[in-house]
Motif scaffolding. Structure first.
Motif, PDB file in Angstrom:
ATOM      1  N   THR A  56       0.855  -1.337   0.569  1.00 26.79           N
ATOM      2  CA  THR A  56       0.189  -0.028   0.065  1.00 26.79           C
ATOM      3  C   THR A  56       0.424   1.788  -0.446  1.00 26.79           C
ATOM      4  O   THR A  56       0.652   2.238   0.190  1.00 26.79           O
ATOM      5  CB  THR A  56      -0.860  -0.179   1.310  1.00 26.79           C
ATOM      6  N   HIS A  57       2.304   1.441  -0.012  1.00 25.62           N
ATOM      7  CA  HIS A  57       3.318   2.596   0.321  1.00 25.62           C
ATOM      8  C   HIS A  57       4.503   2.138  -0.615  1.00 25.62           C
ATOM      9  O   HIS A  57       4.360   1.222  -0.862  1.00 25.62           O
ATOM     10  CB  HIS A  57       3.511   2.537   1.601  1.00 25.62           C
ATOM     11  N   ALA A  58       4.829   2.726  -1.042  1.00 26.73           N
ATOM     12  CA  ALA A  58       6.045   2.558  -2.757  1.00 26.73           C
ATOM     13  C   ALA A  58       6.960   2.585  -1.323  1.00 26.73           C
ATOM     14  O   ALA A  58       8.616   1.762  -1.552  1.00 26.73           O
ATOM     15  CB  ALA A  58       6.164   3.771  -2.786  1.00 26.73           C
ATOM     16  N   THR A  59       7.496   2.871   0.529  1.00 24.85           N
ATOM     17  CA  THR A  59       8.591   2.736   0.865  1.00 24.85           C
ATOM     18  C   THR A  59       8.091   1.747   2.121  1.00 24.85           C
ATOM     19  O   THR A  59       8.505   2.161   2.677  1.00 24.85           O
ATOM     20  CB  THR A  59       9.206   4.231   1.307  1.00 24.85           C
ATOM     21  N   GLY A  60       6.730   1.666   2.043  1.00 26.14           N
ATOM     22  CA  GLY A  60       6.526   0.321   2.833  1.00 26.14           C
ATOM     23  C   GLY A  60       7.338   0.022   4.078  1.00 26.14           C
ATOM     24  O   GLY A  60       7.118  -0.224   5.305  1.00 26.14           O
TER      25      GLY A  60
END
Length: 173
Positions: free
Chosen positions: A135-139
């Motif tokens: 859910t996030h590019a840099t999860g």
């Protein structure tokens, strides 16, 4: 695929799933008597006449008793956190995962969630605050920051950052 949430659905607080209504029916004296598990006592509640953040309460609990906690109880604790960009709570915005995969405030929101849970739950609970995978590019980096004790301690020493987190937690009941 990037998730866009330009027009988020805003939910009424009364429409959110919660067990808080059941707790409100309890009298303040039942909260003080110890009949309610410690993790359901909200340290941000007013009018109970007790300070649940004191260590005396923790010492009086029996550590051999296993207290279970479920997703709904965690949701009840974090749904009332204000979004740092909106005057609404995370629960009202139905935002418990980043709305876009490059959200710049994901770490700040995660820190707010971590602080809220650390303050509301007994110290024997271990916290693992994570962004849902994908859910996030840099999860991975965000998860590493949120679960590294030294990084969290450093963030909590930053007055500006703690001002933002404090503002987010003002709406917690």
């Amino acid at each position: 695929m990037e998730t866009q949430n330009a027009n988020p659905t805003i939910l009424s607080v009364s429409d959110l799933p919660s067990r808080r209504l059941e707790q409100k029916k309890s009298s303040p004296s039942s909260l003080l008597s110890g009949t309610v598990p410690a993790y359901t006592r909200d340290p941000f509640a007013t009018g109970t006449g007790a300070d649940y953040s004191s260590s005396d309460d923790d010492e009086s609990e029996d550590d051999s008793v296993v207290e279970k906690i479920d997703e709904q109880e965690i949701y009840d604790l974090i749904a009332t956190i204000s979004d740092p960009e909106h005057p609404l709570t995370l629960g009202e915005l139905a935002v418990l995962t980043p709305t876009i995969n490059h959200c710049s405030l994901a770490t700040v929101i995660g820190l707010g969630v971590r602080v809220r849970l650390e303050q509301a739950l007994p110290p024997r609970f271990r916290l693992d605050v994570r962004i849902r995978e994908g859910t996030h590019a840099t999860g991975d980096q965000v998860n590493k920051q949120l679960n590294d004790k030294e990084r969290v301690a450093s963030a909590l020493e930053n007055e500006t950052l703690m001002g933002v987190v404090g503002k987010m937690l003002e709406s917690c009941k």
